[in-house]
Design a protein around this motif. Structure first.
Motif, PDB file in Angstrom:
ATOM      1  N   MET B  34       0.821  -1.217   0.000  1.00 51.26           N
ATOM      2  CA  MET B  34       0.000   0.000   0.000  1.00 51.26           C
ATOM      3  C   MET B  34       0.854   1.266   0.000  1.00 51.26           C
ATOM      4  O   MET B  34       0.559   2.214  -0.724  1.00 51.26           O
ATOM      5  CB  MET B  34      -0.903  -0.020   1.246  1.00 51.26           C
ATOM      6  CG  MET B  34      -1.925   1.096   1.310  1.00 51.26           C
ATOM      7  SD  MET B  34      -3.274   0.845   0.169  1.00 51.26           S
ATOM      8  CE  MET B  34      -3.531   2.512  -0.409  1.00 51.26           C
ATOM      9  N   PHE B  35       1.882   1.273   0.834  1.00 54.76           N
ATOM     10  CA  PHE B  35       2.655   2.513   0.995  1.00 54.76           C
ATOM     11  C   PHE B  35       4.143   2.337   0.705  1.00 54.76           C
ATOM     12  O   PHE B  35       4.941   3.211   0.993  1.00 54.76           O
ATOM     13  CB  PHE B  35       2.477   3.067   2.413  1.00 54.76           C
ATOM     14  CG  PHE B  35       1.042   3.301   2.779  1.00 54.76           C
ATOM     15  CD1 PHE B  35       0.296   4.274   2.127  1.00 54.76           C
ATOM     16  CD2 PHE B  35       0.423   2.532   3.756  1.00 54.76           C
ATOM     17  CE1 PHE B  35      -1.040   4.490   2.450  1.00 54.76           C
ATOM     18  CE2 PHE B  35      -0.907   2.736   4.084  1.00 54.76           C
ATOM     19  CZ  PHE B  35      -1.642   3.718   3.432  1.00 54.76           C
ATOM     20  N   SER B  36       4.525   1.147   0.218  1.00 56.70           N
ATOM     21  CA  SER B  36       5.938   0.947  -0.087  1.00 56.70           C
ATOM     22  C   SER B  36       6.070   0.061  -1.311  1.00 56.70           C
ATOM     23  O   SER B  36       5.135  -0.646  -1.688  1.00 56.70           O
ATOM     24  CB  SER B  36       6.672   0.315   1.101  1.00 56.70           C
ATOM     25  OG  SER B  36       6.698  -1.093   0.985  1.00 56.70           O
ATOM     26  N   VAL B  63       4.414   6.243   0.655  1.00 58.90           N
ATOM     27  CA  VAL B  63       3.837   6.881  -0.531  1.00 58.90           C
ATOM     28  C   VAL B  63       2.733   5.955  -1.037  1.00 58.90           C
ATOM     29  O   VAL B  63       2.923   4.737  -1.123  1.00 58.90           O
ATOM     30  CB  VAL B  63       4.884   7.100  -1.648  1.00 58.90           C
ATOM     31  CG1 VAL B  63       4.265   7.911  -2.794  1.00 58.90           C
ATOM     32  CG2 VAL B  63       6.119   7.798  -1.119  1.00 58.90           C
ATOM     33  N   VAL B  64       1.589   6.541  -1.379  1.00 59.30           N
ATOM     34  CA  VAL B  64       0.410   5.750  -1.736  1.00 59.30           C
ATOM     35  C   VAL B  64       0.581   5.066  -3.107  1.00 59.30           C
ATOM     36  O   VAL B  64       1.056   5.680  -4.061  1.00 59.30           O
ATOM     37  CB  VAL B  64      -0.844   6.649  -1.763  1.00 59.30           C
ATOM     38  CG1 VAL B  64      -2.068   5.863  -2.206  1.00 59.30           C
ATOM     39  CG2 VAL B  64      -1.073   7.276  -0.400  1.00 59.30           C
ATOM     40  N   ASN B  65       0.186   3.816  -3.161  1.00 57.25           N
ATOM     41  CA  ASN B  65       0.190   3.025  -4.391  1.00 57.25           C
ATOM     42  C   ASN B  65      -1.038   3.414  -5.225  1.00 57.25           C
ATOM     43  O   ASN B  65      -2.174   3.202  -4.807  1.00 57.25           O
ATOM     44  CB  ASN B  65       0.136   1.541  -3.980  1.00 57.25           C
ATOM     45  CG  ASN B  65       0.164   0.585  -5.168  1.00 57.25           C
ATOM     46  OD1 ASN B  65      -0.140   0.966  -6.294  1.00 57.25           O
ATOM     47  ND2 ASN B  65       0.512  -0.659  -4.885  1.00 57.25           N
ATOM     48  N   GLU B  66      -0.805   3.975  -6.393  1.00 51.08           N
ATOM     49  CA  GLU B  66      -1.915   4.470  -7.205  1.00 51.08           C
ATOM     50  C   GLU B  66      -2.873   3.348  -7.623  1.00 51.08           C
ATOM     51  O   GLU B  66      -4.089   3.534  -7.651  1.00 51.08           O
ATOM     52  CB  GLU B  66      -1.379   5.174  -8.462  1.00 51.08           C
ATOM     53  CG  GLU B  66      -2.494   5.741  -9.319  1.00 51.08           C
ATOM     54  CD  GLU B  66      -2.005   6.704 -10.387  1.00 51.08           C
ATOM     55  OE1 GLU B  66      -0.823   6.617 -10.768  1.00 51.08           O
ATOM     56  OE2 GLU B  66      -2.809   7.544 -10.829  1.00 51.08           O
ATOM     57  N   ARG B  88      -8.868  11.002   3.188  1.00 50.98           N
ATOM     58  CA  ARG B  88      -7.502  11.044   3.710  1.00 50.98           C
ATOM     59  C   ARG B  88      -7.238   9.849   4.622  1.00 50.98           C
ATOM     60  O   ARG B  88      -8.162   9.151   5.054  1.00 50.98           O
ATOM     61  CB  ARG B  88      -7.260  12.350   4.460  1.00 50.98           C
ATOM     62  CG  ARG B  88      -8.144  12.502   5.683  1.00 50.98           C
ATOM     63  CD  ARG B  88      -7.838  13.810   6.396  1.00 50.98           C
ATOM     64  NE  ARG B  88      -8.805  14.034   7.465  1.00 50.98           N
ATOM     65  CZ  ARG B  88      -8.868  15.145   8.179  1.00 50.98           C
ATOM     66  NH1 ARG B  88      -8.046  16.138   7.932  1.00 50.98           N
ATOM     67  NH2 ARG B  88      -9.766  15.275   9.135  1.00 50.98           N
ATOM     68  N   PRO B 298      -5.258  12.478  11.715  1.00 51.82           N
ATOM     69  CA  PRO B 298      -4.891  12.469  10.300  1.00 51.82           C
ATOM     70  C   PRO B 298      -3.411  12.142  10.130  1.00 51.82           C
ATOM     71  O   PRO B 298      -2.571  12.650  10.870  1.00 51.82           O
ATOM     72  CB  PRO B 298      -5.183  13.893   9.843  1.00 51.82           C
ATOM     73  CG  PRO B 298      -6.204  14.394  10.807  1.00 51.82           C
ATOM     74  CD  PRO B 298      -5.878  13.755  12.129  1.00 51.82           C
ATOM     75  N   PRO B 300       0.002  12.577   9.031  1.00 52.51           N
ATOM     76  CA  PRO B 300       0.693  13.760   8.506  1.00 52.51           C
ATOM     77  C   PRO B 300       1.681  13.444   7.384  1.00 52.51           C
ATOM     78  O   PRO B 300       2.111  14.349   6.674  1.00 52.51           O
ATOM     79  CB  PRO B 300       1.428  14.315   9.736  1.00 52.51           C
ATOM     80  CG  PRO B 300       1.576  13.145  10.644  1.00 52.51           C
ATOM     81  CD  PRO B 300       0.450  12.214  10.376  1.00 52.51           C
ATOM     82  N   LEU B 302       1.017  11.675   4.741  1.00 53.94           N
ATOM     83  CA  LEU B 302       0.353  11.418   3.453  1.00 53.94           C
ATOM     84  C   LEU B 302      -0.588  12.562   3.102  1.00 53.94           C
ATOM     85  O   LEU B 302      -1.134  13.236   3.981  1.00 53.94           O
ATOM     86  CB  LEU B 302      -0.434  10.111   3.523  1.00 53.94           C
ATOM     87  CG  LEU B 302       0.414   8.838   3.635  1.00 53.94           C
ATOM     88  CD1 LEU B 302      -0.473   7.654   3.972  1.00 53.94           C
ATOM     89  CD2 LEU B 302       1.184   8.581   2.354  1.00 53.94           C
ATOM     90  N   LEU B 303      -0.802  12.732   1.799  1.00 50.09           N
ATOM     91  CA  LEU B 303      -1.664  13.802   1.320  1.00 50.09           C
ATOM     92  C   LEU B 303      -3.041  13.242   0.967  1.00 50.09           C
ATOM     93  O   LEU B 303      -3.192  12.048   0.739  1.00 50.09           O
ATOM     94  CB  LEU B 303      -1.008  14.438   0.088  1.00 50.09           C
ATOM     95  CG  LEU B 303       0.297  15.154   0.453  1.00 50.09           C
ATOM     96  CD1 LEU B 303       1.235  15.220  -0.716  1.00 50.09           C
ATOM     97  CD2 LEU B 303      -0.015  16.527   1.033  1.00 50.09           C
ATOM     98  N   PRO B 304      -4.028  14.117   0.933  1.00 45.37           N
ATOM     99  CA  PRO B 304      -5.388  13.646   0.631  1.00 45.37           C
ATOM    100  C   PRO B 304      -5.476  12.984  -0.748  1.00 45.37           C
ATOM    101  O   PRO B 304      -4.726  13.328  -1.669  1.00 45.37           O
ATOM    102  CB  PRO B 304      -6.225  14.925   0.662  1.00 45.37           C
ATOM    103  CG  PRO B 304      -5.438  15.888   1.492  1.00 45.37           C
ATOM    104  CD  PRO B 304      -4.002  15.557   1.247  1.00 45.37           C
ATOM    105  N   VAL B 305      -6.387  12.031  -0.858  1.00 45.56           N
ATOM    106  CA  VAL B 305      -6.680  11.366  -2.127  1.00 45.56           C
ATOM    107  C   VAL B 305      -7.907  12.059  -2.705  1.00 45.56           C
ATOM    108  O   VAL B 305      -8.970  12.050  -2.097  1.00 45.56           O
ATOM    109  CB  VAL B 305      -6.982   9.868  -1.889  1.00 45.56           C
ATOM    110  CG1 VAL B 305      -7.505   9.217  -3.160  1.00 45.56           C
ATOM    111  CG2 VAL B 305      -5.725   9.162  -1.392  1.00 45.56           C
ATOM    112  N   VAL B 306      -7.725  12.705  -3.842  1.00 45.14           N
ATOM    113  CA  VAL B 306      -8.819  13.466  -4.447  1.00 45.14           C
ATOM    114  C   VAL B 306      -9.055  12.943  -5.865  1.00 45.14           C
ATOM    115  O   VAL B 306      -8.487  13.459  -6.822  1.00 45.14           O
ATOM    116  CB  VAL B 306      -8.483  14.977  -4.468  1.00 45.14           C
ATOM    117  CG1 VAL B 306      -9.635  15.787  -5.053  1.00 45.14           C
ATOM    118  CG2 VAL B 306      -8.154  15.473  -3.062  1.00 45.14           C
TER     119      VAL B 306
END
Lengths: 100, 500
Positions: B34-36, B63-66, B88, B298, B300, B302-306
């Motif tokens: 997910m994040f690596s 970092v988020v997996n797209e 988020r 929240p 900190p 990671l950034l929001p998923v929009v």
């Protein structure tokens, strides 16, 4: 005034697995209350319609491609910082709780 | 652990109304976590699928997996959910070494998908709509093995071993709203719901969905309230339910157990309970306590998923058909009777059939194997049929039958050997010499011998009483140790009898 009580400090210390003496609880209650009060001033600085944010930089959708890269650790590297291993896994002390 | 007293199921339902709820965790089959960028693969030597992020090493950042985000949105859409214009991640803080960071990255107040529903079908064809509260993204935890101690599991363990290969594998947790009105169908509904989720994620191709590997895990919430009472009863959450059969059994068990306690004037403790596959019972785990104060906040790092509306519409357009529609189409394509089709659906074997048919078997042959021999063996071993053999193996066995290499009886023998892990069907046929004797020379020799041993039969056949040939066919099949095609033997017997 903040709602930091001695009881709350003891609860937080329990969650954080920190052993506090009575005098430390008294001292931290006063200090934490002061810190919370200072931080609370932020609420006076923003308008009611200011959207909440979780990040100081206005970025979104920062993604990584779904590709394995070369920063994957070997087992030896992964375990290199462990105080104790069984050769392939981390050894941790007995767990009395349950998994989440 | 003493065995709990249980109230009769029907009696329990007379007095109490069951209310259900489910949390299903789906492991996504992305290539990385997910994040690596560590590989997301089942198994492997312990601690060989990690990066500094998985181990929570200082200075490492997630970092988020797209792809995981796309899969999560697709799943949300397939569940009829709304997709959050902005969502988020949050930290769920707890002390347990299955994650190295002392927190799990999850979603809390802003899940990626919310407010949906899933239509499921019960054995009698009744359609039930299951309301979905939310589906959120999170990371899986590592695997702990507890060593030592006298009572097994966790209590009294002397130490634990941690493998972080699974830590950080992308998960979507699907949470239902309370489900009312299931009544006596409650256990079956539980199974049908999990089965529907499995069908959906397989249809989307976003998870391997193998319950025995933990790709799909269900926590079942059960509470009872006396008939006529508005207020919900105290619920228990049963974990470790790792097969469709177990989901059904666990819900039935909890209804009976709670009814017994309540009818004796007792109270239900709000707690986690563990399902034990071997005994078919649940046992108390950790009660809800102070430790459940997870202090979510929240994340900190990671950034929001929009997600853009364009992305959502692209994924919506690519959704496969709904499971209920898919079933209707397959039934028509395969030409199954209502009974045949229900049998497949109720056994949870639809996906196995689809895969077996696409591997080359005819629908009827695929049905016969899965609902017959394989279901029987699975039942005897108390496991799901899908965990015994792969659809490709079944199709291969059937291909051997279709080409005349195996009789039905030999094919069953080969299948059992495949299940025992002796190799691929063709390997087994070769190694064990199980192929049908198709050499007419060998058959004719056996037939001539049998005919001369039974001259009276030979006489009868010559007089036109062909049914007498049975005795000779039997003797030949015996001489061939069953490895002959009876129809071919019969043909040759009649030919030889009249030729002599």
């Amino acid at each position: 005034m903040s709602d930091i009580s001695e009881e709350r400090v003891r609860h937080l210390a329990g969650l954080a697995r920190i052993d506090l003496s009575d005098s430390e609880v008294t001292a931290l209650t006063a200090e934490l209350a002061q810190i919370v009060d200072v931080v609370a001033q932020v609420t006076n600085a923003v308008e009611a319609d200011t959207p909440a944010t979780s990040h100081p930089i206005p970025l979104t959708n920062v993604y990584r491609e779904d590709v394995v890269t070369d920063d994957v650790l070997t087992q030896e590297q992964a375990l290199s910082g462990a105080p104790e291993t069984d050769g392939s896994r981390f050894v941790v002390s007995a767990i009395l709780g349950e998994e989440q | 652990m003493s065995k709990a007293k249980l109230m009769d199921f029907d009696k329990a339902l007379e007095i109490y109304e069951p209310v259900l709820g489910f949390e299903v965790h789906v492991e996504l089959n992305t290539k990385t976590k997910m994040f690596s960028s560590a590989p997301n693969e089942f198994g492997g030597d312990p601690n060989t699928h990690t990066t500094p992020v998985c181990l929570g090493l200082p200075g490492s950042l997630p970092v988020v997996n797209e792809q995981a985000v796309r899969y999560s949105i697709s799943l949300g859409l397939a569940l009829g959910c709304q997709i959050a214009p902005s969502s988020r991640f949050a930290r769920k803080n707890y002390f347990y070494p299955d994650l190295a960071k002392n927190y799990q990255i999850s979603q809390y107040d802003e899940p990626i998908a919310f407010e949906g529903s899933v239509e499921i079908e019960l054995a009698d064809g009744k359609l039930v709509t299951i309301p979905i509260e939310r589906a959120h993204m999170e990371e899986d935890a590592g695997k702990l093995t507890h060593v030592g101690g006298s009572t097994g599991r966790i209590q009294g363990a002397e130490y634990s071993l941690v493998d972080y290969n699974r830590a950080g594998v992308p998960l979507v947790e699907i949470v239902t709203k309370p489900i009312f009105g299931a009544e006596k169908d409650a256990p079956e509904l539980a199974k049908a719901y999990v089965s529907a989720i499995r069908d959906i994620v397989i249809g989307l191709g976003i998870s391997d969905a193998r319950m025995e590997r933990g790709n799909l895990r269900c926590d079942a919430n059960v509470s009872l309230r006396p008939r006529g009472q508005e207020k919900l009863g105290t619920r228990t959450e049963t974990k470790n339910v790792n097969s469709l059969r177990s989901v059904e059994r666990a819900v039935r068990y909890e209804i009976q157990r709670q009814a017994q306690i309540l009818s004796e004037g007792g109270t239900i403790t709000q707690e986690t309970r563990h399902w034990h596959e071997d005994t078919g019972t649940t046992s108390a785990g950790r009660p809800k306590s102070d430790a459940d104060d997870y202090r979510y906040f929240p994340e900190p790092d990671l950034l929001p998923v929009v997600p853009t509306p364009e992305l959502i519409e692209e994924l919506r357009a690519a959704l496969p058909e709904q499971p209920v529609e898919r079933r209707r189409r397959l039934k028509a394509e395969w030409g199954f009777t209502d009974l045949e089709f229900q049998d497949v659906v109720n056994s949870g074997l639809l996906n196995e059939l689809v895969a077996t048919v696409s591997a080359g078997a005819s629908p009827q042959a695929a049905r016969k194997w899965w609902t017959g021999e394989i279901a029987r063996l699975a039942n005897a071993a108390d496991v799901d049929p899908g965990s015994l053999v792969t659809p490709a193996q079944v199709a291969e066995v059937q291909a051997l039958v279709d080409e005349g290499t195996l009789t039905d009886r030999l094919a069953r023998q080969v299948l059992e050997a495949v299940i025992a892990g002796e190799g691929s069907p063709r390997d087994i046929v070769e190694k064990q010499g199980l192929a049908v004797v198709s050499d007419d020379g060998a058959l004719i020799a056996a037939i001539d011998e049998a005919l001369s041993a039974q001259p009276d039969v030979l006489e009868k056949i010559r007089e036109g009483k062909v049914q007498a040939a049975g005795a000779v066919i039997g003797a030949v099949m015996k001489a061939m140790a069953g490895k002959a095609d009876a129809a071919r033997v019969r043909e040759l017997v009649l030919e030889r009898a009249t030729a002599q």
